[in-house]
Design an enzyme around this catalytic site. Structure first.
Site: not given
Length: 685
Positions: A217, A319
C-alpha cells in the site's frame, strides 16, 4: 508469456482434482454439502484442491457461478497471523468438528478452493529485548514455515515484502530500524539484498513462490521515502532482486506493486502512470479493495480495466474482506461494526452477505479478462485467542497472549517503533468479525466461496434481510410510512411484503420535531414474523443546491484552490452518499469553497455543515462563513480524526426582503499533509 506457463501447471493440478473427486465420492460428505467429499483427516500431507462437481454444490449459502472464470484464476487468502494464533492456543476444525494440526489447516484451505496463500514479511519485528511487535510477528522464519505448509497443500505463495519492521500502509511507511539512517542508494542496496536473501531461503526450503509483492500500500511513501525519485530506486531494487532470483531458480515468479483506495480513481491511475514514468519492471498492479471503504464495484471495474489496458499489466485484488457479524469476539473493538461511522454496507452482514460480497468482487476481476489475475482475502483466520463475553478474566488472558505471542494487531512493545498508533491502540484482532471461521475456529460456509464461484451453490430459500425503509418529511407534515417493505432472500431475489408499523413511535417522533427516528415494524412471511425498520427523517427544507455533492452538476460551487480541495468520489470520507468536498496536500493546505443562494424569502436562516479530518497542525484554522447584504459572519471549527464529524453552525442570518440571497462557505488553512472533508451543507429558514 508467464501466464500461459501457469495455465499448463494449473491444468495438471485440476486434473489431479478430478481424480480426487472420484476417490472422495465414496467417503463421508461434508455436513453442509451432500455432493462434496469429506475433508482429509487432520494433518494429512499434500492435499489437493477440492473436487469439481458437474453442477452447483448443495450448501447453506446460495452462490451464483462466475461465468468465464479462467482455470488459473487466483483464489487466495492472507493468513499471515496463523502461527501466532496457534502459539496462542487457537484451535481450528474441519467441517465435522475435528481439530486440525498446522498442515491440516492448510489442507482445509485447499479443499475450500484456495490456490494461493499471501504472507507478509517484516525485516525485524522485535524490540531490543526480542519482544515481538505483534500482528503475527511476521519474520522470515515464520514465512518459510507457513510457505512450506501451503506448498504441501498444493498452493502457491505470494511473498508480501513490507520493507518495514511493522505495518506499512498509506498512513505510515517506516523504514526498518537498520535502514533508518541510510542514504537512498545504500537503502536501495540493502533492500535488494534483503529481497534476494529472503527469496533464496524460501525457494531453498521448497516453498512454491508464485508472486512477489514489492511494498505494501505504497500510495504516499515507501520504506521511509516520500519523493517519487527515491521511491523509484527502491521499487527498482525490489523488482530487480526478484527477477534475479527467479531467473537463477528458473521459476516463473510474478512481481507485483500494491496500492489502495481505488475509489480515488484519478489518483489510483496516477500511481500506475508514475510506475510507467520511472520504468519500474513489474507484472501485476495489485489493489486493496474493501467494499465498505472503497466504493462500488463499478468504479473498481473501471480502474482495473484502465490500468490493464493503458499499461498492459495484470491486475489483482490482493486484499479484500467483508463482515459476517457485528459481534466482537475478543474484547478488542472491530474495524467495522454496526455503528462504525462512515461505513456503507452494500451486502447483508451475514455469512451469506460475506459470500455475496466476495463472489461479486471475483466476478468484477474476472470481467477484466485474462489480465484479471484473481482475488485474495485478507486474514480469514484471525479469530479470537479467547472468546470474550464481558468476562474480565478472559480479556486479561487475551491481553497476555497478544503480548507474548503477537497474536493481536500490535503489542505494547511496538510503541518505540510506532508510538502514535501501536503505542496507543495496541491490542487484539479488529478483524475477527470478518474471518471465514467462527469465533471457536470452525469454518463458515463462506470459506467455500472459492470453489463455489467456479460451479455455483444452491441452498434452501430463506430471508436474508428486511431492507430498511426511509421517509423524509418537513416539520409539521404528517409522515406516511410505506405499506410494504422490500425483503432480500439468500438467492439475491427480492419481494415486497406488507408491514405493520408502531404508530405510537410515529406519534412520539412527530411531537419531538426535527431529528432522525427509527420506527419499528413487523412483517409476516409463511407464518413467521420478522422485524422491520423505517428511518424517519424530520428535517427542514434545505435551500442549498447539491448539498452533499452527489449531483453531476457542481457548477454552483466555487473552490479557490482546486489543487488542494475538490469534490471527490470518496465514500470512506463522505458523511452521506459517496461524494464530499475533500482536501489534502503535500504542502500547506489553504482554500475556500462557497456558493451563493438566491431567491430566498424574507426571514431568519440557519447555516451549518459537517467537517472531519486530521493531521491539521496546532495552528490550523477552520471556519464556516456566511455573507448577507455584505456582512460576513464566521464560526470556527476543528478536526479530531477520521469520521469524527463536527457540525459548526451559524444562526440568525436575516434576509430583509423576499428574493434576497446568502453566500455560504468554508475556509481552511492547516499544515502540510493535513486532510479532511466537508459534507451535507444545510441552509434552512
Amino acid at each position: 508469456m508467464v501466464i500461459n506457463i501457469m495455465k499448463i501447471k494449473w491444468f495438471l493440478v485440476f486434473s489431479l482434482i478430478a481424480m480426487m473427486t472420484i476417490l472422495a465420492s465414496c467417503g463421508k460428505a461434508e455436513n453442509e454439502e451432500s455432493n462434496v467429499p469429506a475433508e482429509q483427516p487432520a494433518g494429512q500431507p499434500a492435499a489437493q484442491p477440492i473436487a469439481q462437481p458437474a453442477g452447483p454444490y448443495d450448501s447453506e449459502i446460495h452462490v451464483k457461478k462466475v461465468e468465464g472464470l479462467h482455470e488459473d484464476f487466483i483464489t487466495g487468502a492472507d493468513i499471515s497471523s496463523f502461527i501466532s494464533q496457534i502459539e496462542s492456543g487457537v484451535a481450528y476444525y474441519d467441517w465435522d468438528g475435528n481439530p486440525l494440526d498446522e498442515q491440516g489447516f492448510f489442507d482445509l484451505l485447499a479443499y475450500a478452493g484456495l490456490n494461493y496463500v499471501r504472507l507478509r514479511v517484516w525485516n525485524d519485528p522485535y524490540d531490543q529485548n526480542g519482544r515481538g511487535y505483534g500482528g503475527g510477528n511476521n519474520d522470515v522464519e515464520k514465512t518459510i514455515r507457513m510457505g512450506q505448509w501451503a506448498t504441501n497443500a498444493g498452493m502457491k505463495v505470494l511473498v508480501n515484502f513490507h520493507y518495514s519492521d511493522f505495518w506499512a500502509d498509506p498512513g505510515k511507511q517506516f523504514a526498518p530500524k537498520n535502514w533508518e539512517n541510510l542514504a537512498i542508494d545504500d537503502k536501495a542496496a540493502a533492500l535488494f539484498d534483503f529481497t534476494e536473501d529472503t527469496l533464496r531461503k524460501l525457494l531453498n526450503a521448497g516453498v512454491d513462490v508464485g508472486m512477489v509483492q514489492v511494498g505494501n500500500e505504497t500510495n504516499h511513501g515507501f520504506s521511509g521515502e516520500r519523493a517519487w525519485g527515491n521511491m523509484a530506486k527502491l521499487y527498482h531494487s525490489g523488482c530487480d532482486a526478484a527477477r534475479k532470483v527467479a531467473n537463477e531458480f528458473e521459476k516463473d515468479i510474478l512481481i507485483a506493486v500494491h496500492f489502495t483506495d481505488p475509489n480515488r480513481t484519478d489518483g489510483f491511475i496516477e500511481y500506475a502512470k508514475a510506475m510507467d514514468r520511472y520504468k519500474i519492471d513489474y507484472d501485476v498492479f495489485a489493489a486493496s479493495y474493501y467494499p465498505f471503504w472503497h466504493g462500488d464495484l463499478e468504479n473498481l471495474s473501471f480502474v482495473l480495466l484502465e490500468i490493464a489496458q493503458m499499461f498492459d499489466k495484470k491486475v489483482l485484488v490482493t486484499e479484500t474482506s467483508y463482515a459476517y457479524t457485528f459481534a466482537d469476539g475478543d474484547g478488542h473493538s472491530n474495524s467495522i461494526g454496526d455503528e462504525t461511522p462512515g461505513i456503507k454496507y452494500f451486502y447483508p452482514v451475514s455469512v451469506q452477505g460475506q459470500a455475496d460480497a466476495i463472489r461479486d468482487i471475483v466476478n468484477t476481476v474476472a470481467l477484466v479478462g485474462e489480465a484479471g489475475l484473481g482475488v485474495i482475502y485478507w486474514e480469514p483466520a484471525w479469530i479470537p485467542v479467547g472468546i470474550y463475553n464481558g468476562e474480565a478474566e478472559v480479556l486479561s488472558t487475551n491481553l497476555e497472549k497478544w503480548e507474548e505471542f503477537g497474536s493481536g494487531w500490535a503489542s505494547s512493545f511496538a510503541a518505540d517503533y510506532d508510538p502514535l498508533d501501536a503505542g496507543i491502540w495496541y491490542g487484539g484482532s479488529s478483524w475477527d468479525n470478518q474471518a471465514m471461521f467462527d469465533f471457536a475456529g470452525k469454518p463458515l460456509a463462506s470459506l467455500n466461496i472459492w470453489k463455489y464461484v467456479r460451479h455455483g451453490a444452491v441452498a434452501p430459500l430463506k430471508i436474508e434481510m428486511v431492507k430498511e425503509a426511509e421517509v423524509k418529511v418537513n416539520p409539521g407534515e404528517e409522515p406516511i410510512l410505506p405499506a410494504s417493505v422490500s425483503v432480500l432472500y439468500n438467492d439475491s431475489s427480492t419481494s415486497d411484503v406488507n408491514v405493520v408499523w408502531d404508530e405510537t413511535q410515529v406519534g412520539q417522533a412527530v411531537l419531538q420535531g426535527m431529528g432522525i427516528y427509527y420506527i419499528d415494524g413487523t412483517i409476516e412471511v409463511e407464518g413467521v414474523n420478522f422485524n422491520a425498520i423505517c428511518r424517519l427523517d424530520i428535517s427542514p427544507i434545505n435551500y442549498v443546491p447539491n448539498p452533499s455533492f452527489e449531483e453531476n452538476d457542481i457548477s454552483m460551487w466555487t473552490i479557490s484552490n482546486p489543487a488542494v480541495a475538490g469534490i471527490r468520489h470518496e465514500p470512506n470520507n463522505a458523511r452521506s452518499g459517496e461524494y464530499c468536498l475533500h482536501f489534502w496536500s503535500e504542502d500547506i493546505v489553504e482554500f475556500s469553497a462557497e456558493q451563493t443562494i438566491g431567491g430566498l424569502a424574507s426571514g431568519y436562516y440557519t447555516y451549518s455543515t459537517n467537517l472531519q479530518g486530521g493531521d491539521a497542525g496546532s495552528a490550523a484554522e477552520f471556519f464556516i462563513y456566511a455573507i448577507v447584504d455584505g456582512e460576513r459572519f464566521e464560526e470556527p471549527s476543528f478536526v479530531t480524526g477520521w469520521q469524527e464529524w463536527q457540525t459548526p453552525e451559524i444562526s440568525g442570518l436575516y434576509v430583509a426582503e423576499d428574493g434576497g440571497s446568502i453566500t455560504i462557505g468554508v475556509s481552511v488553512r492547516c499544515a502540510a499533509r493535513g486532510w479532511g472533508s466537508f459534507d451535507d451543507f444545510l441552509l434552512y429558514k
